[in-house]
Write an enzyme that holds these catalytic residues in place. Structure first.
Site, PDB file in Angstrom:
ATOM      1  N   GLU A 196       0.790  -1.221   0.064  1.00  0.00           N
ATOM      2  CA  GLU A 196      -0.122   0.048  -0.036  1.00  0.00           C
ATOM      3  C   GLU A 196       0.966   1.015   0.071  1.00  0.00           C
ATOM      4  O   GLU A 196       0.371   2.228  -0.561  1.00  0.00           O
ATOM      5  CB  GLU A 196      -0.849   0.030   1.080  1.00  0.00           C
ATOM      6  CG  GLU A 196      -1.764  -1.165   1.198  1.00  0.00           C
ATOM      7  CD  GLU A 196      -1.050  -2.200   2.477  1.00  0.00           C
ATOM      8  OE1 GLU A 196      -2.002  -2.611   3.180  1.00  0.00           O
ATOM      9  OE2 GLU A 196      -0.008  -2.423   2.434  1.00  0.00           O
ATOM     10  N   CYS A 227      -0.133   1.303   7.412  1.00  0.00           N
ATOM     11  CA  CYS A 227      -0.758   1.611   6.188  1.00  0.00           C
ATOM     12  C   CYS A 227      -2.036   2.323   6.328  1.00  0.00           C
ATOM     13  O   CYS A 227      -2.652   3.128   5.332  1.00  0.00           O
ATOM     14  CB  CYS A 227      -0.836   0.223   5.325  1.00  0.00           C
ATOM     15  SG  CYS A 227       0.879  -0.424   4.788  1.00  0.00           S
TER      16      CYS A 227
END
Length: 291
Positions: A196, A227
């Site tokens: 991510e 994330c």
């Protein structure tokens, strides 16, 4: 598909200029043809040439020279192929020259799964990957979400090939790829290089803005706290993830970072899209690591 004479000339030129890795791949393909699957080399598809192309499986195999991040041209090319109904696998030269059996194993896995339904369009036409509305399936999962999660799964395969935990992420806007990422903390010597994070950094550079309003992130594993925080700071519109992470998931499983009521940004999220496939990829990876 009909070939324009210019296409024929260009295809011949490309065949003559094949790299050693491409020649190695073709020698292996032309001898064994992977259990009956037929490939073409330097096949014209619309406005691009595919290094190797299996028409029956609509699978494009590309060989790249270095071991660096993909260029924007590669991203655009892969997005165009995907929009035209083709799947794309991309390998580095060294993958082919040093581990051809490993490369073939990845190709076999893709050949064993059915290709996506082709979209009605003319060759060379500017395409989009799927209609925005998507058709809801049972359980509320749309074709669009499944399509992009499969894309993220292909990116996760790249992480696995590099010995990284197989997690992939793709950021989409108006059904076009904005950025991609896969786990690479080992290769990058960077504990923050989760799939991510890699995709978010690439998207911010492309958008020339640290705010990613209106974009959707697809990732094969529920994001961790790090994330999830970055996703909130980026002001993404939507998050879609595959497998839940019962040990570190920060959306729903362990923490509720994404949906905490005191946060000043809210985004829509959907979990469990192709969860079985995403989870199975992780399980196979860790099973192999344990020996």
């Amino acid at each position: 598909m009909a070939q324009h004479p210019r296409h024929v000339h260009r295809a011949r030129q490309l065949r003559a200029e094949m790299t050693e890795a491409e020649r190695t791949m073709w020698r292996s393909l032309s001898r064994g043809q992977l259990e009956g699957w037929k490939f073409r080399r330097q096949a014209p598809i619309g406005k691009y040439f595919a290094d190797f192309f299996c028409p029956e499986a609509r699978l494009v195999v590309e060989i790249d020279g270095g071991q660096h991040s993909e260029s924007q041209r590669d991203v655009n090319r892969d997005a165009w192929f995907a929009g035209a109904g083709y799947r794309v696998l991309r390998f580095w030269n060294n993958d082919v020259l040093t581990n051809i059996e490993g490369v073939f194993q990845v190709i076999r896995e893709f050949l064993s799964t059915p290709p996506p339904n082709p979209l009605p369009q003319g060759e060379g036409e500017k395409v989009r990957s799927l209609p925005l509305e998507g058709r809801d399936r049972e359980g509320g999962v749309s074709e669009t979400d499944e399509y992009w999660m499969r894309h993220a799964l292909r990116l996760a395969q790249r992480a696995r090939e590099l010995g990284e935990v197989p997690v992939g992420a793709v950021i989409v806007k108006d059904d076009e790829v904005i950025a991609e990422g896969w786990n690479q903390p080992i290769a990058a010597h960077d504990p923050s290089a989760h799939a991510e994070m890699v995709a978010l950094r690439a998207a911010a550079q492309k958008q020339r803005n640290y705010r990613l309003n209106g974009l959707t992130l697809y990732v094969t594993l529920e994001p961790c706290v790090m994330c999830a925080g970055a996703i909130l700071h980026a002001r993404l519109a939507r998050l879609v993830y595959g497998a839940a992470d019962p040990k570190a998931g920060a959306v729903h499983s362990v923490y509720d970072v994404i949906a905490h009521p005191r946060l000043n940004h809210r985004l829509d999220w959907t979990g469990g899209v192709l969860a079985d496939k995403c989870g199975a990829l992780l399980q196979r990876f860790f099973r192999a690591k344990r020996g």
